[in-house]
Design an enzyme around this catalytic site. Structure first.
Site, PDB file in Angstrom:
ATOM      1  N   LYS A  89      -0.589   5.979 -11.599  1.00  0.00           N
ATOM      2  CA  LYS A  89      -1.909   6.538 -11.937  1.00  0.00           C
ATOM      3  C   LYS A  89      -1.821   7.237 -13.302  1.00  0.00           C
ATOM      4  O   LYS A  89      -1.117   6.748 -14.180  1.00  0.00           O
ATOM      5  CB  LYS A  89      -2.399   7.457 -10.819  1.00  0.00           C
ATOM      6  N   ASN A 102       2.309   2.982  -8.074  1.00  0.00           N
ATOM      7  CA  ASN A 102       1.158   3.179  -8.951  1.00  0.00           C
ATOM      8  C   ASN A 102       1.246   4.597  -9.499  1.00  0.00           C
ATOM      9  O   ASN A 102       0.978   5.561  -8.782  1.00  0.00           O
ATOM     10  CB  ASN A 102      -0.133   2.980  -8.132  1.00  0.00           C
ATOM     11  N   GLU A 112     -10.014   4.385  -6.801  1.00  0.00           N
ATOM     12  CA  GLU A 112     -10.370   5.350  -7.851  1.00  0.00           C
ATOM     13  C   GLU A 112     -11.166   4.671  -8.958  1.00  0.00           C
ATOM     14  O   GLU A 112     -12.063   5.263  -9.549  1.00  0.00           O
ATOM     15  CB  GLU A 112      -9.090   6.016  -8.383  1.00  0.00           C
ATOM     16  N   GLY A 129      -3.489  10.094  -1.207  1.00  0.00           N
ATOM     17  CA  GLY A 129      -3.255  11.408  -1.803  1.00  0.00           C
ATOM     18  C   GLY A 129      -3.569  12.562  -0.868  1.00  0.00           C
ATOM     19  O   GLY A 129      -3.615  13.719  -1.284  1.00  0.00           O
ATOM     20  N   SER A 141      -0.474   7.566   1.164  1.00  0.00           N
ATOM     21  CA  SER A 141       0.533   8.529   1.631  1.00  0.00           C
ATOM     22  C   SER A 141       1.780   7.877   2.222  1.00  0.00           C
ATOM     23  O   SER A 141       2.348   8.369   3.205  1.00  0.00           O
ATOM     24  CB  SER A 141      -0.098   9.524   2.622  1.00  0.00           C
ATOM     25  N   HIS A 163      -8.694  -0.708  -7.494  1.00  0.00           N
ATOM     26  CA  HIS A 163      -8.241   0.516  -6.829  1.00  0.00           C
ATOM     27  C   HIS A 163      -9.464   1.377  -6.505  1.00  0.00           C
ATOM     28  O   HIS A 163     -10.418   1.418  -7.270  1.00  0.00           O
ATOM     29  CB  HIS A 163      -7.265   1.276  -7.723  1.00  0.00           C
ATOM     30  N   GLU A 200      -5.790  -0.099   1.210  1.00  0.00           N
ATOM     31  CA  GLU A 200      -5.610   1.335   0.992  1.00  0.00           C
ATOM     32  C   GLU A 200      -6.814   2.091   1.544  1.00  0.00           C
ATOM     33  O   GLU A 200      -7.824   2.248   0.851  1.00  0.00           O
ATOM     34  CB  GLU A 200      -5.483   1.633  -0.508  1.00  0.00           C
TER      35      GLU A 200
HETATM   36  P1  13P Z   1      -0.666   8.083  -2.465  1.00  0.00           P
HETATM   37  O1  13P Z   1       0.597   7.349  -2.114  1.00  0.00           O
HETATM   38  O2  13P Z   1      -0.436   9.225  -3.410  1.00  0.00           O
HETATM   39  O3  13P Z   1      -1.464   8.445  -1.258  1.00  0.00           O
HETATM   40  O4  13P Z   1      -1.572   7.045  -3.310  1.00  0.00           O
HETATM   41  C1  13P Z   1      -1.786   5.791  -2.795  1.00  0.00           C
HETATM   42  C2  13P Z   1      -2.433   4.963  -3.845  1.00  0.00           C
HETATM   43  O5  13P Z   1      -3.575   5.176  -4.192  1.00  0.00           O
HETATM   44  C3  13P Z   1      -1.626   3.897  -4.470  1.00  0.00           C
HETATM   45  O6  13P Z   1      -2.413   3.069  -5.253  1.00  0.00           O
END
Ligand code: 13P
Length: 251
Positions: free
Chosen positions: A12, A10, A98, A174, A214, A96, A168
């Site tokens: 983002k 992803n 976010e 992150g 992560s 997601h 997740e």
């Molecule tokens: P990270 O791998 O940067 O922690 O992000 C995970 C994520 O949100 C994938 O959709």
């Protein structure tokens, strides 16, 4: 759809157009075909060109990070499923954390989006996961169960069989703090049991359940080695071809 090993990246809101194409070229050249799928969820404006780059790499699939639930119309700034299909998108990330947090996407709205993606013949990658305070209160299993129930459990058994789930935990996204392999496995097993309880054991067994938060080359082997972890949804480590290829090869 049968259960598969999947490394999904992803991106983002990262990489300008040229940077994104360079990453896609690197992945198409480096990653070797195996039984695992690689899925690239790029920003919208990269999709068509990335699709062209990966067209001969049959193990790599193209995903959108979101879509609108309606077919067309006056929704300024939004992207329809018909548009996504027309540039070769096969998967759509939905829900997601976010998007839930910053764009206020509710379980109800996500149920509509799930329906729209399935009607378009594409595959939803449905995200779920709890905040840190929910984990600390030890109510994370019920919280995730409710997300899944409210957005997915209206589906027929046949339609549920087309869904990919990504667990997740928000506290691991992150942050560099990865869920331990046991924490991931425990929740994935719970999710599979929820599916078995609602549908049946075969549907639960066939569902691909990815872990996100992560994931990196250093922890992918152990995470993906858990019996109910079928792969990863990867953010930061999907932005470097070498790292993402190492994760893809961790199965
Ligand atoms: P990270 O791998 O940067 O922690 O992000 C995970 C994520 O949100 C994938 O959709």
């Amino acid at each position: 759809m049968s259960r598969k090993n999947i490394a999904a990246g992803n991106w983002k809101m990262n990489k300008n157009y040229e940077e994104g194409l360079e990453l896609a070229r690197g992945l198409a050249a480096k990653s070797v075909g195996s039984n695992a799928l690689m899925i690239l969820a790029t920003p919208f404006i990269h999709l068509k060109a990335v699709g062209d780059i990966i067209k001969d790499a049959s193990h790599i699939h193209l995903a959108a990070q979101n879509c609108h639930q309606n077919a067309s119309g006056a929704y300024t700034g939004e992207t329809s499923l018909d548009m996504l299909k027309s540039v070769g998108v096969s998967h759509v990330i939905l829900g997601h954390s976010e998007r839930r947090e910053y764009f206020h996407e509710s379980n109800e709205l996500l149920a509509e989006k799930v329906n729209a993606v399935l009607e378009a013949g594409l595959t939803p990658i449905f995200c779920c996961g709890e905040r840190l305070d929910i984990r600390e209160a030890d109510t994370h299993v019920a919280y995730v169960a409710n997300q899944i129930k409210e957005s997915l459990f209206h589906l027929s058994e046949a339609d549920f069989g087309k869904i990919i789930i990504a667990y997740e935990p928000i506290w691991a996204i992150g942050t560099g703090v990865t869920a331990s392999p046991k924490q991931a496995q425990d929740m994935h097993r719970e999710i599979r049991q929820m599916i078995a309880g609602k549908y049946n054991a075969a549907t639960a067994d066939n569902c691909s359940i990815l872990y996100g938060g992560s994931v990196k080359p250093a922890n992918a082997v152990e995470l993906f080695g858990q019996p109910d972890v079928d792969g990863g949804l990867v953010g930061g480590a999907s932005l470097k071809a070498d790292d993402f290829c190492a994760i893809y090869e961790a199965f």
